[in-house]
Scaffold this active site. Structure first.
Site, mmCIF file in Angstrom:
data_model
loop_
_atom_site.group_PDB
_atom_site.id
_atom_site.type_symbol
_atom_site.label_atom_id
_atom_site.label_comp_id
_atom_site.label_asym_id
_atom_site.label_seq_id
_atom_site.Cartn_x
_atom_site.Cartn_y
_atom_site.Cartn_z
ATOM 1 N N HIS A 175 41.000 -4.106 68.139
ATOM 2 C CA HIS A 175 40.964 -3.071 67.098
ATOM 3 C C HIS A 175 39.654 -2.297 67.169
ATOM 4 O O HIS A 175 38.608 -2.910 67.334
ATOM 5 C CB HIS A 175 41.083 -3.728 65.723
ATOM 6 C CG HIS A 175 40.917 -2.756 64.593
ATOM 7 N ND1 HIS A 175 41.931 -1.885 64.234
ATOM 8 C CD2 HIS A 175 39.862 -2.483 63.784
ATOM 9 C CE1 HIS A 175 41.493 -1.137 63.225
ATOM 10 N NE2 HIS A 175 40.249 -1.475 62.938
ATOM 11 N N GLY A 231 50.979 10.681 102.578
ATOM 12 C CA GLY A 231 52.200 11.399 102.213
ATOM 13 C C GLY A 231 52.098 12.286 100.988
ATOM 14 O O GLY A 231 51.022 12.783 100.624
ATOM 15 N N GLY A 288 62.860 21.358 83.671
ATOM 16 C CA GLY A 288 62.064 20.705 82.625
ATOM 17 C C GLY A 288 61.938 19.212 82.853
ATOM 18 O O GLY A 288 61.833 18.439 81.907
ATOM 19 N N GLY A 289 61.946 18.800 84.133
ATOM 20 C CA GLY A 289 61.718 17.387 84.452
ATOM 21 C C GLY A 289 60.227 17.115 84.551
ATOM 22 O O GLY A 289 59.396 17.931 84.122
ATOM 23 N N VAL A 290 59.888 15.971 85.141
ATOM 24 C CA VAL A 290 58.487 15.526 85.162
ATOM 25 C C VAL A 290 57.561 16.594 85.752
ATOM 26 O O VAL A 290 56.556 16.976 85.141
ATOM 27 C CB VAL A 290 58.357 14.229 86.005
ATOM 28 C CG1 VAL A 290 56.925 13.746 86.005
ATOM 29 C CG2 VAL A 290 59.262 13.157 85.468
ATOM 30 N N GLY A 303 58.467 11.600 114.569
ATOM 31 C CA GLY A 303 59.296 10.492 115.038
ATOM 32 C C GLY A 303 60.769 10.694 114.732
ATOM 33 O O GLY A 303 61.128 11.366 113.760
ATOM 34 N N LYS A 359 53.751 12.227 110.891
ATOM 35 C CA LYS A 359 53.631 13.528 111.554
ATOM 36 C C LYS A 359 52.562 14.410 110.908
ATOM 37 O O LYS A 359 52.098 15.379 111.493
ATOM 38 C CB LYS A 359 54.970 14.262 111.536
ATOM 39 C CG LYS A 359 55.446 14.701 110.159
ATOM 40 C CD LYS A 359 56.759 15.470 110.270
ATOM 41 C CE LYS A 359 57.493 15.640 108.969
ATOM 42 N NZ LYS A 359 56.853 16.448 107.951
#
Ligand SMILES: Cc1cc2nc3c(=O)[nH]c(=O)nc-3n(C[C@H](O)[C@H](O)[C@H](O)COP(=O)(O)OP(=O)(O)OC[C@H]3O[C@@H](n4cnc5c(N)ncnc54)[C@H](O)[C@@H]3O)c2cc1C
Length: 467
Positions: free
Chosen positions: A444, A44, A183-185, A118, A39
């Site tokens: 390294h 997204g 305080g999440g992501v 839809g 839509k």
């Protein structure tokens, strides 16, 4: 005049975000006739309002830190001003390049892209309101992939100075003293960006006892120390009672009476499934608080032939989980037998500064699963890693293993840790033993060596670490 048409497909997919478009691309690759209904914009949340725009701003934030980092390196740099309009345009251009690429990909795979709203109107029918009228799309199979939206909490109506992440991504100014609820992501990523861009103060309010509360506690605590050092303040363990806004600012009152004032409030309290009024319940699909209860192994709902992928399925709301679920379902529908997705094997990355990366079980989860005495852990401090020292980062890599068994969890904090997640997820998903990883050679000087060192130590033969 509006027309009504009917079309037949092998698969009709409702929602063109990470889960939906991945299913469409894979299904088409396998020779299926696919309709993809969207839509808004193909790609997204992740592409237009999530992963990509936030990471673009986090990159700007990283560059903005260069002058303060430069001081110790003998570089006299200065950040004279921030052109927010240009910064947002950098973000938008990045999105638009990827959007074009994705549109081209969907077209080239001959997916029937249907623009419009839809609804599931039958066990094998999606009805779409398009600009040119109603289209009924019949699919031998249907994949629901309608994604998620930013939640808020009772009493806080988004708008004005109360922002959700989408509004925060469009903010035409750098806030001076923003408050971040959650305080999440998403919350810690925005807090990190705004602090780097010069906000005078940033305050995070989290009702749970820790920032990034879903992570291994060692990571949460290390993040809290790092944020404190950066001047990002936070309140933990107390929930918000109310929030008010005026023309000049916002005021948040916590349940214990503490009051915080700022110029904007970002509400980052999680994302809810976008499934309301889409006909799912009417077709008898089993739901729980708006989430679609698909079978964990097959992702098929209780209605045969209807599958669900992405954020509407309970679990980690991450784009790469959606991609993989989309591919998995497309392959099953095409008659293949792909391996089921193991939720704990999905890598999780938080792109704040310092970055968090994790995969597999936390120490607590491992102990719950195997018993306290059957779990071993090792934390390799990045202080012993040459490349991390050059980058000026602190942090650690923590490995969790089942005693005499494989590594079941990798947890990391430090600059650029996201880049190590590729190896971390192979270790956990291929059930590698520390002894296996210890015998592999890491270039390294690189931060990858820290992974090797952690494995060496857990295998009982530490090199650049104390036993
Ligand atoms: C600020 C933010 C940052 C994020 N950062 C990351 C990150 O760094 N890494 C990561 O892995 N994940 C991240 N995520 C999460 C990620 O964006 C989601 O997990 C992912 O987009 C979910 O994909 P999905 O396909 O389930 O849903 P969505 O991407 O939400 O797509 C669903 C699509 O369906 C369409 N749709 C819905 N209803 C209908 C309808 N009735 N008719 C037609 N079309 C419809 C929508 O328009 C939308 O395009 C972030 C999210 C946010 C909000």
């Amino acid at each position: 005049m509006a027309e009504s048409t009917t079309d037949q497909f092998d698969v009709v997919i409702l929602g063109g975000g990470s889960g939906g478009y991945a299913a469409a691309l894979r299904g088409a690759q396998l020779g299926q006739r696919i309709a993809l209904v969207e839509k808004d914009k193909l790609g997204g949340t992740c592409l237009h309002r999530g992963c990509v725009p936030t990471k673009a701003l986090l990159h700007v934030a990283e560059v903005a830190e260069a002058p303060s980092e430069g001081k110790d390196l003998g570089l006299d740099l200065s950040l004279n001003s921030i052109d927010v309009e240009k910064m947002l345009s950098f973000k938008d251009k990045t999105i638009s390049r990827l959007y074009k690429g994705l549109q081209g990909l969907v077209k080239s795979r001959k997916v029937e892209y249907v623009e419009g709203f839809g609804r599931l109107t039958g066990k094998n029918t999606v009805t779409v309101e398009t600009e040119n009228g109603t289209r009924e799309l019949h699919g031998k199979n249907i994949i629901l992939a309608s994604g998620s939206f930013s939640k808020t909490i009772p009493g806080i109506e988004l708008g004005g100075r109360f922002l959700d992440s989408e509004a925060a991504l469009q903010l035409p100014v750098v806030p001076k003293n923003p408050i971040v609820l959650g305080g999440g992501v998403i919350g810690v990523e925005f807090a990190s960006v705004w602090k780097s861009l010069g906000a005078e103060s940033v305050t995070i309010i989290e009702g749970l006892p820790h920032l990034a509360a879903n992570e291994d506690e060692a990571l949460s605590k290390a993040l809290e120390r790092a944020f404190k050092k950066r001047g990002i303040t936070f309140s933990l363990g107390v929930f918000t009672e109310k929030a008010e806004q005026s023309e000049d600012g916002v005021k948040v009152t916590l349940a214990d009476g503490t009051v915080y004032e700022g110029d904007y409030l970002l509400v980052a309290v999680g994302r809810g499934p976008n499934t309301k009024d889409l006909g799912y319940e009417q077709q008898g699909i089993e739901m729980d608080r708006g989430f679609v209860l698909a079978n964990k192994e097959t992702l098929e709902t209780n209605v045969p032939g209807i599958y669900a992928v992405g954020d509407i399925v309970p679990g980690l709301q991450l784009a790469h989980r959606g991609f993989q679920q989309g591919i998995f379902v497309a392959e099953r529908i095409a008659g293949q037998d792909p391996a089921p997705i193991v939720e704990s094997g999905i890598p999780r990355i938080t792109y704040c500064e310092p970055q968090l990366g994790s995969v597999g079980l936390t120490e607590k989860q491992a102990k719950e699963q195997f018993g306290d005495d059957s779990v071993e852990t090792y934390e390799y401090n990045l202080g012993g890693n040459g490349k991390s020292q050059i980058l000026g980062t602190t942090g650690f890599i923590k490995l969790v293993r089942e005693k005499n068994g494989p590594i079941v969890g990798v947890h990391m904090i430090g600059a650029r840790m996201s880049e190590l997640m590729g190896e971390a997820q192979l270790i956990v998903n291929w059930e590698a033993y520390p002894e296996d990883v210890a015998s592999l050679i890491h270039g390294h000087p690189s931060q990858h060596e820290a992974m090797g060192e952690a494995a060496l130590a857990l295998a009982g033969k530490p090199l650049h670490a104390h036993a």
